[in-house]
Motif scaffolding. Structure first.
Motif, short mmCIF file in Angstrom:
data_model
loop_
_atom_site.label_atom_id
_atom_site.label_comp_id
_atom_site.label_asym_id
_atom_site.label_seq_id
_atom_site.Cartn_x
_atom_site.Cartn_y
_atom_site.Cartn_z
N HIS A 170 -37.35 97.22 -65.35
CA HIS A 170 -36.52 98.02 -66.24
C HIS A 170 -35.05 97.68 -66.06
O HIS A 170 -34.57 97.60 -64.93
N THR A 204 -32.20 99.24 -66.45
CA THR A 204 -31.25 100.14 -65.77
C THR A 204 -31.76 100.66 -64.43
O THR A 204 -30.98 100.84 -63.51
N SER A 205 -33.06 100.89 -64.33
CA SER A 205 -33.55 101.44 -63.06
C SER A 205 -34.10 100.37 -62.13
O SER A 205 -34.27 100.59 -60.94
N ARG A 265 -37.04 99.35 -62.02
CA ARG A 265 -38.43 99.61 -61.62
C ARG A 265 -39.40 98.68 -62.34
O ARG A 265 -39.14 98.24 -63.46
N ARG A 300 -44.14 97.74 -67.79
CA ARG A 300 -44.73 96.83 -68.76
C ARG A 300 -43.58 96.03 -69.38
O ARG A 300 -42.63 96.62 -69.89
N GLN A 320 -48.23 102.79 -77.60
CA GLN A 320 -48.00 103.68 -76.46
C GLN A 320 -49.08 103.48 -75.40
O GLN A 320 -50.25 103.29 -75.71
N ALA A 328 -51.34 105.04 -72.67
CA ALA A 328 -51.84 106.38 -72.35
C ALA A 328 -52.35 106.43 -70.91
O ALA A 328 -52.99 105.49 -70.44
N PHE A 329 -52.07 107.53 -70.24
CA PHE A 329 -52.38 107.64 -68.81
C PHE A 329 -53.87 107.53 -68.53
O PHE A 329 -54.29 106.86 -67.59
N GLY A 330 -54.69 108.21 -69.33
CA GLY A 330 -56.14 108.26 -69.08
C GLY A 330 -56.77 106.88 -69.01
O GLY A 330 -57.29 106.47 -67.96
N PRO A 331 -56.74 106.11 -70.11
CA PRO A 331 -57.32 104.76 -70.07
C PRO A 331 -56.63 103.86 -69.05
O PRO A 331 -57.30 103.03 -68.43
N ARG A 371 -58.18 104.55 -65.74
CA ARG A 371 -59.61 104.24 -65.60
C ARG A 371 -59.93 102.76 -65.74
O ARG A 371 -61.03 102.33 -65.40
#
Lengths: 648, 269
Positions: free
Chosen positions: B22, B24-25, B27, B30, B180, B182-185, B188
């Motif tokens: 990233h 600015t940070s 980190r 993606r 976007q 998504a956290f779920g997929p 997993r």
């Protein structure tokens, strides 16, 4: 009478069928996810919850509360006595007279229900609900006449065959509405489901004057995150949906509905019932979602809600202002349901609309919603010489700066608050770069993973230091810190008080620690931020502060717990679902009807929303700014005292 | 996207991903362009038979959590060639790609961390003997083994090119934004680890990394007369000046021009 067996038979059949319906209905609820509930305590508490908590809300509308007490109370009593007198054939004049009295009470109530239904306001559902007063009248009058002989008023067998048949029809009509309708999905369902909903409510803390507003955390290792299908709700949430009386109080106060965005809380709850029971919304007889036709939605317990039952835009229109929850006489939790479904959309399908994805990405990568460099968080205070917790380790008050630190308008509020803290010689410190976004927006947008990550890191930062209080100028951060971090905080918040700056400043002013002159401006009104008022019950401190400046507040019609949202909550400005009007414009109209020249606000988000309304409009100022503008420095304070001395 | 029935049936796409940084940070995240390469791969695969035609490949550490943010775009798995941090990614990638023979390889233009030289697509192309299409914005159609691609040029201009499969393309910032995550997929998704022999990147090991320092910039005096000119001057990407279009010249003239240029630049002596 020739058909002596007829009425007991009708009553017994209705009771039996109602019992069958009840089992079926209970099974619909049981399809939901497990949630542990204290059944016995809940059932024991139920009558009290009905008579106090629920009735207190109904009591806001005196006409309806009296009507309901007469009709509902009369009916419950009548039903008990009908079973005794007409089903079991207990021959007792006193019982018969008691039954007559309760039926008369119910009849009178039903007349008022009838009257209300002659020209019903648009918020009320029509359809079967229009039938209800007639059924109430039929039930009470038919059993009244049937009971007259037993009370000795009429001779046995009076009226003959014709009356028997007419009574039979009325009784059948009354019984099917009142008993079958209760468990097979008629309007009377609200009595059956509502009673159990009160007993097994998911937030029992709300009863007895309590408050429970923090969202429940998601277990992040679940098969599906959030609610995809009606079955994914907790069972007592499903039960709660069934308790809806379709009174439309929620619809009447919903800012998104008024703005013409595609949300109507009442329809949403009815769609949840459609989803739970399966079928279409064709039988719904209330106001639709603005701009959407009724009859197109289909759902089932195993079908994805957002594919066919509810448009995602409906869910994203909500500002989470909680006005619907506050007004709901059945104490249904609309906001919980909406956020549950948002969680699925964000955490499973990755379809947060408009700027949602960008904001969430920024929160993940930079711990603030606009992607500012994390190291620039304290730039606003370069000239303020604020003590850092990293240096002092221990302090009385932690000043939680919030993301207002990155916004130039909010920085003015922060500076004003700092000047007040310094003037009152408060021992305070800030976290500086160790502070992160509170996670409010992430959580309201359904990204509980990011919320939990931010919350845990914030808690870890706080846990290194010793302090007695946390004070913040942002009601959203306040709500998270006070009500939602407790799920993750362990002992960190033990003995720590979390306060909004208006509460804290009020304490300082009342204790005489701030020397203030009187406010010399025009008329002032106060806008209650949702997350301060409805979420945390703080209505009084900001008002007391303003009064202590000599301000007489010109209250808006919708103020206090009925305050209308500014449109800035729940990530609504980020998802930005189009409507016909803007919520902030409507709120500004509320302000303008008071003739105020200045709006006092206690929230930077409200400030931003209200200042976004085109001029000419009243000025918008945070209470901290108003206080700082009348703050006297030591010299000025002495002058004022001298002048006073000279005057006397 | 138009896909020819014959080719789309077994069109194999590989999107190469790296760990972004990233701005600015700092980190891990993606990477912007690699995310677009995955997005384009997903769009191609969805237009064809399904997501199984797309392999998302990374050479590095399978434990790196930034890889999960690619998986959150709806991938069931991410294939990772497990490498030490000091290892050079090119030869294990070549080995993998020789073995699996995809039709299209999509990469970002340059990585956001590490050497960030932008050489990976060229080195792979050299070793595989495939053509490279740099900075594409979209793949318009694939018919009978020939793809029509749009190359991104400054100021929103596009150049339509046709290229025979298989080819390597680097994806420009002008391509469609990645969907976007998504956290779920993401949580997993399977990280399919593969072991591979690797050589240490000797060039890189001799380098030391420092935070970039902003170099002083010569003040640009805008002499524009109209608002439109000033706007252009403020927004335009620098466009290469000079150069000649030799499209319509004879072959001899074209060859002579290239030869002259190479002499001029000191490539040939």
């Amino acid at each position: 009478m020739t058909f002596e067996w007829l009425h007991p038979f009708l009553i017994a059949t209705a009771l039996l069928l109602a019992a069958v319906g009840a089992v079926r209905r209970v099974n619909l609820w049981r399809a939901g996810q497990p949630e542990s509930v204290d059944f016995v305590a809940g059932l024991m508490a139920m009558p009290g919850r009905y008579l106090h908590d629920l009735h207190d809300i109904v009591e806001r509308d005196k006409y309806m509360s009296k009507t309901h007490a007469a009709t509902g109370g009369g009916f419950v009593l009548s039903l008990l006595l009908v079973v005794l007198v007409h089903l079991f054939g207990v021959q007792n004049q006193i019982l018969a007279w008691a039954l007559l009295a309760s039926l008369a009470l119910m009849f009178v109530g039903a007349i008022f229900v009838f009257k209300r239904r002659l020209n019903p306001p648009s918020r009320l559902s029509k359809g079967p609900w229009m039938r209800l007063p007639k059924s109430l009248l039929a039930f009470s009058s038919a059993f009244f006449i049937l009971t007259l002989p037993m009370a000795g008023v009429l001779p046995e067998g009076a009226g003959g065959l014709l009356l028997t048949i007419v009574l039979g029809v009325f009784i059948a009509m009354g019984l099917s509405e009142m008993l079958l309708g209760m468990t097979w999905g008629g309007p009377m369902k609200h009595a059956f489901a509502g009673a159990l909903h009160l007993a097994f409510h998911r937030r029992p803390e709300r009863f007895g004057g309590g408050r429970s507003t923090g969202l429940k955390p998601v277990a992040l290792d679940q098969r599906v995150l959030g609610v995809q299908k009606p079955e994914d709700f907790k069972w007592n949430q499903l039960l709660g949906f069934d308790a809806c009386v379709q009174c439309g109080k929620c619809e009447a106060v919903c800012p998104a509905f008024a703005a013409g965005q595609p949300l109507n809380p009442k329809k949403l709850i009815q769609d949840m019932v459609v989803g739970m029971a399966g079928g279409s919304d064709a039988h719904y007889a209330g106001s639709p979602y603005p701009g959407k036709e009724v009859g197109q939605a289909n759902g089932g317990p195993l079908l994805t809600i957002t594919e066919g039952l509810i448009d995602p835009d409906t869910l994203w229109s909500c500002t989470t202002c909680r006005a619907c929850v506050e007004e709901c006489p059945m104490m249904i939790e609309h906001v919980d349901a909406i956020v549950d479904m948002r969680r699925f959309l964000t955490m499973e399908t990755g379809s947060t609309p408009n700027k949602g994805a960008e904001v969430l990405d920024n929160l993940i990568a930079t711990d603030n919603p606009n992607g500012n460099a994390p190291a620039s968080r304290t730039n606003w205070a370069a000239d303020q010489n604020l003590p850092l917790l990293r240096d002092v380790k221990e302090t009385d008050v932690v000043f939680w700066v919030s993301d207002g630190a990155f916004d130039m308008r909010s920085q003015r509020i922060l500076r004003a608050f700092v000047s007040l803290l310094k003037a009152a010689n408060v021992d305070f410190a800030v976290l500086g770069d160790e502070e992160l976004d509170s996670g409010d927006v992430a959580r309201r947008l359904g990204d509980d993973a990011t919320f939990q990550s931010l919350a845990k890191r914030n808690i870890a930062a706080l846990s290194q230091y010793k302090f007695k209080r946390i004070v913040t100028t942002d009601p959203h951060a306040y709500h998270c810190l006070r009500n939602e971090y407790t799920d993750f905080a362990g002992d960190v918040f033990k003995g720590v008080e979390v306060l909004h700056h208006t509460t804290f400043l009020n304490e300082l002013v009342q204790a005489g620690k701030l020397k203030l002159s009187r406010f010399k401006g025009g008329k002032v009104t106060y806008h209650d931020p949702c997350y301060l008022g409805r979420y945390n019950g703080e209505y009084e401190a900001p008002r007391e502060l303003l009064r202590s400046l000599g301000i007489e507040i010109a209250e808006m019609e919708r103020s206090g717990f009925r305050s209308r949202c500014c449109g800035g909550g729940g990530g609504a400005p980020i998802t930005d679902i189009p409507g016909e009007r803007r919520i902030a414009d409507m709120r500004m109209e509320d302000v303008q009807t008071t003739g105020a020249e200045l709006i006092a606000v206690g929230c930077q988000q409200c400030t931003a929303m209200l200042e976004g309304v085109v001029e000419p409009r009243p000025q918008v100022k945070d209470i901290a700014e108003i206080l700082a503008s009348v703050l006297l420095d030591d010299e000025a304070a002495n002058d004022v005292e001298n002048q006073l001395e000279e005057a006397f | 996207m138009q896909l020819d029935a014959n080719t789309s049936m077994d069109l194999k796409i590989v999107s190469l991903i790296s760990v972004g940084k990233h701005p600015t940070s700092g980190r891990a995240r993606r990477a912007e362009q690699d995310g677009r390469a995955v997005e384009l791969g997903l769009t191609l695969a969805e237009a064809g038979r399904g997501k199984q035609n797309l392999t998302v490949l990374h050479a590095g550490d399978s434990q790196q959590s930034a890889l999960r943010s690619y998986a959150g775009m709806g991938l069931e798995s991410v294939r990772v060639i497990q490498l030490r941090e000091s290892a050079d990614a090119v030869s294990p990638l070549t080995e993998y790609l020789r073995k699996h023979v995809p039709d299209i390889i999509l990469t970002g233009v340059r990585a956001e961390s590490g050497e960030s030289s932008g050489m990976v697509p060229y080195l792979l192309a050299e070793k595989l003997g495939w053509p490279v299409v740099p900075r594409i914005a979209n793949i318009v159609s694939i018919k009978e083994g020939v793809a029509e691609v749009l190359q991104a040029l400054p100021r929103g201009q596009r150049r339509a090119l046709t290229v025979r499969l298989p080819f390597i393309a680097s994806v420009d910032n002008a391509a469609a934004e990645p969907r976007q995550s998504a956290f779920g997929p993401a949580n997993r998704a399977l990280m399919e680890q593969q072991q591979a022999g690797s050589e240490t990147d000797t060039v890189r090991s001799e380098w030391s990394e420092l935070p970039a320092r902003k170099r002083p910039k010569r003040l640009k005096v805008v002499k524009a007369k109209t608002a439109a000119d000033r706007f252009k001057a403020a927004t335009a990407k620098p466009q290469g000046s000079g150069g000649k279009v030799l499209k319509d010249k004879t072959v001899t003239e074209q060859a002579q021009a290239i030869f002259d240029l190479l002499l001029e630049e000191g490539v040939l002596r």
